[in-house]
Design a protein around this motif. Structure first.
Motif, short mmCIF file in Angstrom:
data_model
loop_
_atom_site.label_atom_id
_atom_site.label_comp_id
_atom_site.label_asym_id
_atom_site.label_seq_id
_atom_site.Cartn_x
_atom_site.Cartn_y
_atom_site.Cartn_z
N ALA A 133 -2.33 -11.72 5.53
CA ALA A 133 -3.13 -10.67 4.90
C ALA A 133 -2.30 -9.78 3.98
CB ALA A 133 -3.81 -9.83 5.96
N VAL A 134 -1.01 -9.60 4.28
CA VAL A 134 -0.21 -8.63 3.52
C VAL A 134 0.99 -9.25 2.82
CG1 VAL A 134 -0.93 -6.65 4.90
CG2 VAL A 134 1.07 -7.99 5.61
N GLY A 135 1.09 -10.57 2.82
CA GLY A 135 2.24 -11.22 2.19
C GLY A 135 2.42 -10.81 0.74
N THR A 136 1.33 -10.84 -0.04
CA THR A 136 1.41 -10.46 -1.45
C THR A 136 1.73 -8.98 -1.60
OG1 THR A 136 -0.17 -12.18 -2.05
CG2 THR A 136 0.16 -10.42 -3.64
N ASP A 137 1.15 -8.14 -0.75
CA ASP A 137 1.42 -6.70 -0.81
C ASP A 137 2.88 -6.39 -0.51
OD1 ASP A 137 -1.30 -5.88 -1.33
OD2 ASP A 137 -1.73 -6.42 0.74
N LEU A 138 3.46 -7.12 0.43
CA LEU A 138 4.88 -6.93 0.74
C LEU A 138 5.74 -7.34 -0.46
CD1 LEU A 138 4.93 -8.25 4.41
CD2 LEU A 138 5.42 -5.91 3.69
N ALA A 139 5.40 -8.49 -1.05
CA ALA A 139 6.19 -8.98 -2.19
C ALA A 139 6.11 -8.03 -3.37
CB ALA A 139 5.72 -10.37 -2.58
N GLU A 140 4.94 -7.40 -3.56
CA GLU A 140 4.75 -6.51 -4.70
C GLU A 140 4.97 -5.04 -4.33
OE1 GLU A 140 0.94 -7.46 -6.36
OE2 GLU A 140 1.54 -9.53 -6.87
N GLN A 141 5.48 -4.80 -3.10
CA GLN A 141 5.90 -3.47 -2.63
C GLN A 141 4.76 -2.46 -2.59
OE1 GLN A 141 9.31 -2.45 -5.09
NE2 GLN A 141 10.65 -3.78 -3.91
N ARG A 142 3.55 -2.94 -2.35
CA ARG A 142 2.44 -2.02 -2.13
C ARG A 142 2.46 -1.49 -0.71
NH1 ARG A 142 -0.35 -5.62 -5.76
NH2 ARG A 142 -0.85 -7.01 -4.03
#
Length: 299
Positions: free
Chosen positions: A249-258
């Motif tokens: 659920a948060v893989g992309t958010d972690l990568a983009e530092q959200r």
């Protein structure tokens, strides 16, 4: 005498109702010359004059009124026949009812279903998205042919198969004090902090609370209780507070530092993802095919 076809009878009925061959042609989405030709053919086939044509429009002859009334009855029977045939065909078409927990439904099931559609394009698939507890209930009571859950323990009354492994992480907004910690949290610190969580019955919540209990930590009341993984994720991104969510659920958010991941020591937040189906049944057809696709998901 030639038996009329249903479309010619439908044309006659429309002429009777609309008073114009042109209006009937528009309704049937054919040209007026084609409608006139079909009507003349109907009259020749029956050996009767059915329509009186004039510059003001059309009216049915006495014979035409009677034939149009019979035509309505015939068309009603034809429509009933076709509805029945469609119902029989729907019963014979492959049908698969799937119930999936939120995380699986949002982040894994779309790819699985896409592969199934390519392999079995005739399959009619219904997907119900709910929490893991409700998935197990749907399978047990025969409301779903196949389910996918994310709870750490297997529910009773179902057959179960491991399909993948998931990892949950503590995430906070970038400006949260935990984002600047130089050490991992302890389970007690995590449990003592109000978190944004899913509703009771959710596999995400059950996994977290079970892991905390095994670590000897008792969680306080939640900061927010939400009914979807996306809602929890959006709340963290918006700065509402910390949560524990799947890396799916948060893989992309972690990568983009959200959001920022916060380490926790002494807490096992890994969980299996399982397929479940009604106990005692053997999966066949589309259900077996979807299970095989799901089992190819990398851990």
């Amino acid at each position: 005498m030639t038996p009329p076809d249903p479309e010619s009878l439908r044309l006659l009925v429309l002429v009777a109702e609309l008073g114009s061959i042109g209006a009937a042609a528009v309704e049937l989405r054919v040209s007026q010359p084609s409608a006139s030709k079909r009507l003349s053919s109907l009259e020749r086939g029956l050996g009767l004059e059915l329509v009186e044509r004039s510059r003001q429009g059309c009216t049915l002859t006495p014979a035409g009124v009677i034939v149009a009334d019979w035509a309505r009855q015939v068309l009603a029977q034809v429509d009933g026949l076709m509805n029945g045939v469609r119902a029989l065909r729907a019963q014979q078409e492959p049908r698969l009812r799937v119930s999936a927990s939120m995380t699986v439904a949002e982040y894994l099931a779309p790819a699985w279903i896409s592969r199934l559609r390519r392999a079995l394009p005739e399959t009619h698939l219904e997907l119900d998205v709910t929490n893991s507890l409700a998935v197990a209930e749907a399978v047990r009571h025969g409301h779903a042919d196949l389910g996918f859950i994310e709870t750490p323990l297997a529910p009773e009354g179902v057959s179960i198969r491991h399909v993948a492994r998931d990892r949950m992480v503590v995430v906070v907004p970038p400006d949260h004090p935990w984002a600047r910690l130089r050490r991992p949290l302890t389970p007690v610190e995590l449990a003592a902090t109000p978190l944004i969580v899913r509703e009771e019955g959710s596999g995400t919540r059950e996994t977290l609370y079970r892991a905390l209990a095994e670590a000897g930590a008792d969680p306080v009341a939640p900061l927010l209780e939400l009914h979807s993984t996306t809602a929890v994720r959006n709340s963290v991104v918006a700065g509402a507070g910390p949560a524990v969510l799947s890396t799916l659920a948060v893989g992309t958010d972690l990568a983009e530092q959200r959001v920022t991941e916060v380490g926790v020591t002494g807490l096992d937040l890994r969980r299996p993802l399982h397929a479940v189906w009604r106990s005692g049944l053997r999966l066949t057809g589309p259900a077996a095919a979807l299970l095989a696709i799901a089992m190819r998901t990398p851990d």
